[in-house]
Design an enzyme around this catalytic site. Structure first.
Site, mmCIF file in Angstrom:
data_model
loop_
_atom_site.group_PDB
_atom_site.id
_atom_site.type_symbol
_atom_site.label_atom_id
_atom_site.label_comp_id
_atom_site.label_asym_id
_atom_site.label_seq_id
_atom_site.Cartn_x
_atom_site.Cartn_y
_atom_site.Cartn_z
ATOM 1 C CG ASP A 41 2.841 121.189 77.900
ATOM 2 O OD1 ASP A 41 3.599 121.074 76.912
ATOM 3 O OD2 ASP A 41 3.255 121.374 79.056
ATOM 4 C CG ASN A 89 5.515 126.359 70.285
ATOM 5 O OD1 ASN A 89 4.305 126.166 70.182
ATOM 6 N ND2 ASN A 89 6.155 126.162 71.436
#
Length: 267
Positions: A41, A89
């Site tokens: 991340d 996503n």
């Protein structure tokens, strides 16, 4: 142990993954996690902090991915799951999704020979629907080319969602019940595990999330039910094998009881 962080975004990887043996940590025997999962991340924030577009952060992450794989090999990790693209996503901008799909495909194509040289067995965990055909083709080519390698299994979690994986396992079990292969009242935890995307891979021992966020974001909820969690502050492009080693060091000092009680010394 003390680990000095290195900016790997400016470095090219060597032909072999191994560092100077003098800097590779010696972890306690039997204490290294067999299966490590990484939530990579912070790429977009890393780029934005530098006045760059988000995709530049994804580009900077590529050498970090492979440095981390190298560090896992050096530490003795047997399975490494990398959260590459989640089922959530797809909510990102179409331009970023297009970039991530093409970039994932191109990385696998560019790096498959290197991974094969390192003894990496490439695996994939995720759903086929929506995932670009060209990405699936590169994954399947890489998996076939590396299928006999035994140094480390690297699982690219692309179009992966933990709830989706469990739902897919349940759907497959339901089909087998309907076909009379199993009885509906005989569904067990073991049976569900056997219907996950990669049932031969053992449960995850350690989950690392970068960027300082403290959540698992639908990553391996079944496999990581008893995993140790390490939330590290560095954004992913600022990571590398040193961050992995630091997390493994933390892991080796954890007291893992799996719901049991540690027996007093001498009992």
């Amino acid at each position: 142990m003390s680990f000095d962080l290195v900016d790997y975004t400016s470095l090219s990887l060597p032909a072999a993954p191994f560092s100077d043996p003098s800097i590779i940590p010696h972890f306690p025997s039997g204490k290294v996690p067999k299966h490590v999962g990484v939530i990579m991340d912070g790429n977009g924030r890393w780029a934005q902090q530098r006045g760059l577009v988000r995709t530049e952060g994804h580009k900077a992450a590529e050498p970090v991915v492979f440095d981390t794989i190298a560090g896992a090999i050096e530490a003795g990790v047997r399975y490494l799951s990398l959260y590459t693209f989640s089922t959530e996503n797809w909510k990102r901008s179409p331009s970023e999704v297009r970039f991530l799909m093409g970039f994932s495909r191109d990385i696998i194509h560019r790096r498959v020979d290197q991974m094969n040289d390192w003894g990496v067995r490439v695996r994939w965990s995720g759903r086929r629907p929506r995932l670009w055909k060209s990405v699936i083709e590169e994954l399947e080519t890489a998996m076939e080319k590396t299928r006999k390698n035994k140094t480390i299994d690297v699982v690219f979690c692309i179009n992966y969602g933990g709830r989706a994986e469990i739902a897919d396992a349940a759907a497959q079990i339901a089909r087998e019940v309907a076909a009379g292969k199993i009885k509906g009242d005989r569904v067990t935890e073991k049976m569900i595990s056997e219907h996950l995307y990669n049932p031969d891979i053992p449960d995850c021992d350690l989950v690392i999330r970068t960027s300082g966020e403290q959540r698992t974001s639908n990553f391996l909820p079944w496999e990581a039910a008893y995993a140790e969690l390490d939330f590290v502050p560095e954004l992913w492009p600022d990571c590398g094998r040193q961050v992995l080693w630091r997390s493994i060091d933390h892991y080796t000092n954890r007291d893992r009881r799996f719901g049991g009680v540690k027996k007093p010394v001498g009992k």
